[in-house]
Design a protein around this motif. Structure first.
Motif, short mmCIF file in Angstrom:
data_model
loop_
_atom_site.label_atom_id
_atom_site.label_comp_id
_atom_site.label_asym_id
_atom_site.label_seq_id
_atom_site.Cartn_x
_atom_site.Cartn_y
_atom_site.Cartn_z
N LEU A 5 0.86 -1.18 0.00
CA LEU A 5 0.00 0.00 0.00
C LEU A 5 0.90 1.23 0.00
CD1 LEU A 5 -2.72 -0.91 2.66
CD2 LEU A 5 -2.75 -1.35 0.20
N ARG A 6 0.60 2.18 -0.88
CA ARG A 6 1.42 3.39 -0.97
C ARG A 6 0.52 4.58 -1.25
NH1 ARG A 6 7.14 2.25 -4.00
NH2 ARG A 6 7.47 4.32 -3.14
N GLY A 7 0.88 5.71 -0.65
CA GLY A 7 0.13 6.92 -0.92
C GLY A 7 0.53 8.03 0.03
N PRO A 8 -0.03 9.22 -0.15
CA PRO A 8 0.30 10.35 0.73
C PRO A 8 -0.29 10.15 2.13
CG PRO A 8 -1.42 10.96 -0.82
CD PRO A 8 -0.95 9.61 -1.24
N LEU A 9 0.51 10.48 3.12
CA LEU A 9 0.02 10.46 4.50
C LEU A 9 -1.06 11.52 4.68
CD1 LEU A 9 3.32 10.10 6.54
CD2 LEU A 9 1.28 8.75 6.96
N ASP A 10 -2.15 11.15 5.31
CA ASP A 10 -3.18 12.12 5.68
C ASP A 10 -2.86 12.57 7.10
OD1 ASP A 10 -5.49 13.43 6.62
OD2 ASP A 10 -6.76 12.28 5.26
N PRO A 11 -2.57 13.86 7.32
CA PRO A 11 -2.13 14.31 8.64
C PRO A 11 -3.22 14.32 9.70
CG PRO A 11 -2.40 16.19 7.17
CD PRO A 11 -2.58 14.96 6.33
N ALA A 12 -4.50 14.26 9.32
CA ALA A 12 -5.59 14.47 10.27
C ALA A 12 -5.56 13.52 11.46
CB ALA A 12 -6.93 14.41 9.54
N PRO A 13 -5.47 12.20 11.27
CA PRO A 13 -5.51 11.32 12.46
C PRO A 13 -4.31 11.49 13.36
CG PRO A 13 -5.06 10.05 10.48
CD PRO A 13 -5.44 11.42 10.02
N PHE A 14 -3.17 11.85 12.80
CA PHE A 14 -1.96 12.03 13.60
C PHE A 14 -2.05 13.32 14.42
CE2 PHE A 14 -0.91 9.60 9.80
CZ PHE A 14 -0.41 8.44 10.37
N ALA A 15 -2.55 14.39 13.79
CA ALA A 15 -2.73 15.64 14.52
C ALA A 15 -3.72 15.48 15.66
CB ALA A 15 -3.20 16.74 13.55
N GLU A 16 -4.77 14.69 15.41
CA GLU A 16 -5.75 14.45 16.47
C GLU A 16 -5.14 13.64 17.60
OE1 GLU A 16 -10.14 12.33 17.07
OE2 GLU A 16 -9.25 12.50 15.07
N HIS A 17 -4.35 12.64 17.25
CA HIS A 17 -3.74 11.80 18.29
C HIS A 17 -2.77 12.60 19.16
CE1 HIS A 17 -1.83 8.40 20.26
NE2 HIS A 17 -0.66 8.89 19.89
N TYR A 18 -1.92 13.40 18.51
CA TYR A 18 -0.92 14.15 19.25
C TYR A 18 -1.44 15.49 19.76
CZ TYR A 18 2.74 10.82 18.08
OH TYR A 18 3.51 9.69 17.99
N ASP A 19 -2.67 15.83 19.34
CA ASP A 19 -3.31 17.07 19.78
C ASP A 19 -2.45 18.28 19.47
OD1 ASP A 19 -5.37 18.57 20.82
OD2 ASP A 19 -4.60 18.50 22.88
N GLU A 20 -1.85 18.28 18.31
CA GLU A 20 -1.07 19.43 17.85
C GLU A 20 -0.85 19.31 16.35
OE1 GLU A 20 3.44 19.05 18.38
OE2 GLU A 20 2.68 17.94 20.11
N LYS A 21 -0.55 20.42 15.73
CA LYS A 21 -0.29 20.41 14.30
C LYS A 21 1.09 19.81 14.05
CE LYS A 21 -0.20 23.39 10.21
NZ LYS A 21 -0.34 24.77 9.69
N LEU A 22 1.16 18.91 13.08
CA LEU A 22 2.41 18.24 12.76
C LEU A 22 2.77 18.51 11.30
CD1 LEU A 22 1.66 14.76 14.38
CD2 LEU A 22 3.02 16.61 15.37
N ASP A 23 4.05 18.45 11.00
CA ASP A 23 4.52 18.63 9.63
C ASP A 23 4.50 17.28 8.92
OD1 ASP A 23 5.59 19.63 7.31
OD2 ASP A 23 7.67 19.64 8.04
N VAL A 24 3.30 16.82 8.65
CA VAL A 24 3.12 15.50 8.02
C VAL A 24 2.74 15.72 6.57
CG1 VAL A 24 1.79 13.35 8.04
CG2 VAL A 24 2.43 14.45 10.20
N THR A 25 3.71 15.55 5.68
CA THR A 25 3.48 15.79 4.25
C THR A 25 4.08 14.68 3.40
OG1 THR A 25 5.51 17.12 4.10
CG2 THR A 25 3.45 18.30 4.56
#
Length: 259
Positions: A186-206
């Motif tokens: 499986l390959r594709g762009p990371l969706d930052p939404a679940p990670f930002a929700e988990h860490y409760d902060e904005k992340l540089d996930v691109t």
């Protein structure tokens, strides 16, 4: 070459194999996930009698290592199968594997949920086998994590994140209604939404997420194209909303949910 193409070129699946050559930190790394040493012994406890395939697994991996001119092997979690300390046939398999790799390449084990006491085996290798925390490790622009827990922030923010754990597979139907399962990437762009929700902060996930197929073909898997199939990783499927599936031979199947 665009940034997306450059990211993708860092991960080169070995044609026909559940393994990839990764360019990370100036090294050529062979990366495999979910080796599950000793699986046959565990299955016997469940009433499934299978002969050990330890030697075949080891020779299979060594053959890929020898053909790809790599400097390191990264086991992307679940190198072992027993949840606790490896004993009996599993320990024998791991020790033989480490001994066979020792004169060829450096080895890193990214700790998975089945590797809880892997240090009891690697402790006798004089520090030649590196074991990472469960949050994974980042080498240059590439992150490596098993995927059973949330990757560490620095690992997550790499240009490419490689994970295992999911054992992704697709169910394919033939013209007469028969079905078969095939391991897939499986390959594709990371969706930052679940990670930002988990860490409760904005992340540089691109970056790009690459979910590796299981090296051990007896270990089962998640049928990613079956409706209501439960995923194993806490960040899937939401973290890979637009991912595509590829067979081991490189065949592009398209969006994995629509295969």
């Amino acid at each position: 070459m665009g940034r997306a193409d450059e990211r993708s070129s860092r991960i080169e699946p070995v044609p026909g194999e559940p393994a990839a050559v990764v360019r990370a930190g100036g090294e050529r790394v062979l990366c495999v996930a979910d080796y599950h040493a000793g699986l046959e012994a565990a299955l016997r406890w469940e009433g499934v009698s299978l002969p050990s395939q330890a030697r075949e697994r080891r020779e299979h991996l060594l053959g890929i290592v020898g053909s790809r001119a790599v400097e390191r092997v990264v086991f992307l979690g679940d190198l072992a199968h027993a949840i606790g300390d490896s004993r009996g046939p599993e320990r024998d398999e791991l020790e033989a594997l480490f001994a066979a790799l020792a004169d060829r390449v450096a080895v890193t084990v990214v700790k998975g949920n089945h590797d809880g006491e892997i240090e009891s085996v690697t402790g006798g290798t004089n520090g030649e086998i590196a074991v990472t925390p469960t949050g994974g490790i980042r080498v240059g622009d590439v992150g490596f994590a098993h995927g059973h827990t949330w990757p560490a922030r620095r690992v997550l923010e790499a240009d490419v994140l490689c994970v295992g754990h999911e054992h992704p597979a697709v169910r394919l139907e033939d013209d007469v209604g028969g079905t078969r399962a095939e391991r897939v990437w499986l390959r594709g762009p990371l969706d930052p939404a679940p990670f930002a929700e988990h860490y409760d902060e904005k992340l540089d996930v691109t970056g790009e997420l690459v979910v590796f197929p299981a090296f051990n073909d007896l270990s089962g898997g998640t049928w990613v194209n079956v409706e209501h199939q439960a995923f194993l990783a806490p960040f899937l499927p939401d973290g890979l909303a637009d991912g595509e599936a590829y067979l081991l031979d490189g065949t592009r199947l398209g969006a994995y949910r629509q295969v």
